[in-house]
Scaffold this motif. Structure first.
Motif: not given
Length: 396
Positions: A102-105, A110-113
């Motif tokens: 999981v990409k976080t800001g 969480p922003l996207l996977i």
């Protein structure tokens, strides 16, 4: 030259040796590389913004994704090396290993996977072949067990001879079904109201030991018919083994041979024993005492051209039991001490058991062997002969 080898980042992403895709938090595909599109046979416009990652999975894969994959990813933020199957455009299945993160800001939200997909077709083929080989190995092992069991049965008498006025019991404990053991025993009639009996142990295991066991059994029976004297019987066996196995791989065994004959008119028996390096027999008397029958310095059969054979004679009265065994019993490992069971422990066991019958003695030995479990690492044979008490003695 090094600068010339540097690749464009976009080209590296699109044509990487693995699949890449990025999805929104609801699973919709936002980006996918050419490698994965080629594997699945889709156009980019077929998937981006229109399909979710779970849409690419098989029915079982979607169920696993919803119940395990997605919840774990939400909790941990990363999940690695999960085996799934993707469904290609033509309906075929592609086994893959999936890793998602999981990409976080900057605010930690969480922003996207991001997901990496590795082609697992070769791995699946290897695992399938490995499973097939394992199943074939298990079938072969079962076949070998059945063959060993059948061979073992041929090395033991189907039934012991009936001796009037004597109770007889025997047991063979198999330590491993993977190899044929070398223990053997028998009881058979001879001329003039006498009987011969023996119990022995061939050195080694497997087919070679089985061959020696078979030779020993038939030689002992044949020699006893020619000359029933126990020392002469074992001397004949020693000669045969020396003749047959006098090369680089000598074969030998320990044996105790007995001649059994009625002693007077009281229903008792006289037993003459000869021992070639075998553990001494136990005599459990009707009065509750028990001790080993001394056969000292008897030498292994088959080692020397002229082996010394120890002999002894004993009378079996009513209520007495003669117990023969191989060394798999005394050499068993005990859980309590971690050491060998030993001769002294067996003698104490017999003293607590006496007086007893042949059937009860063998049953007690069987129970004792069961308590050792895997500590019994060698086959064990037991043979018991008992002169039953008379009716009057049983009442007293």
């Amino acid at each position: 030259m090094f600068s010339a080898l540097l690749e464009d980042a976009e080209d590296l992403y699109e044509n990487a040796p693995c699949g890449y895709l990025s999805t929104l938090l609801d699973g919709r595909i936002a980006k996918i590389n050419t490698t994965l599109l080629d594997w699945l046979g889709y156009e980019r416009g077929d998937l981006v913004g229109r399909k979710t990652f779970s849409d690419l999975l098989t029915v079982g894969g979607r169920l696993y994704h919803e119940t395990h994959f997605a919840p774990l990813l939400r909790m941990q933020g990363e999940i690695s090396g999960i085996a799934l199957e993707l469904k290609a455009a033509d309906g075929s299945r592609l086994p893959v290993l999936v890793t998602s993160i999981v990409k976080t800001g900057s605010d930690g939200q969480p922003l996207l996977i991001r997901t990496t997909v590795f082609d697992a077709r070769d791995r699946r083929s290897y695992e399938t072949e490995l499973l097939r080989a394992r199943q074939e190995s298990e079938r072969e092992r079962e076949r070998l067990k059945r063959l060993n069991a059948t061979l073992q049965k041929t090395l033991l008498p189907p039934a012991l001879a009936n001796v009037p006025g004597l109770d007889v019991a025997a047991h063979y404990h198999i330590a491993s079904t993977d190899e044929v053991g070398g223990d053997f025993y028998d009881l058979f009639p001879l001329a003039a109201g006498t009987w011969g009996f023996f119990l022995g142990d061939v050195c080694g295991k497997g087919a070679a030991a089985a061959a020696v066991t078979s030779l020993a059994r038939y030689t002992l029976r044949a020699a006893a018919v020619y000359d029933p004297d126990p020392a002469a019987v074992l001397a004949n066996l020693n000669t045969v083994l020396n003749h047959e196995y006098n090369g680089d791989e000598p074969r030998f065994c320990t044996v105790i041979f007995g001649l059994l004959a009625p002693d007077g008119d009281e229903g008792c028996f006289r037993v003459t024993l000869a021992s070639g390096g075998h553990p001494p027999a136990l005599l459990l008397r009707a009065d509750g005492t028990a001790d080993y029958l001394p056969t000292p310095e008897g030498q292994l059969i088959g080692v020397l051209p002229d082996a010394y054979i120890a002999t002894t004679t004993v009378r079996l009265d009513h209520g007495d039991t003669l117990l023969l065994h191989t060394d798999g019993l005394t050499e068993a490992h005990t859980a309590s001490t971690g050491g060998r069971y030993g001769d002294e422990a067996l003698l104490e066991f017999a003293q607590a058991l006496a007086p007893t019958t042949a059937v009860d003695a063998v049953a007690a030995i069987r129970d004792l062997l069961d308590t050792f479990g895997t500590g019994v690492d060698d086959d064990t044979a037991v043979l018991a002969l008992n002169v039953p008490r008379t009716t009057g003695e049983e009442q007293t």
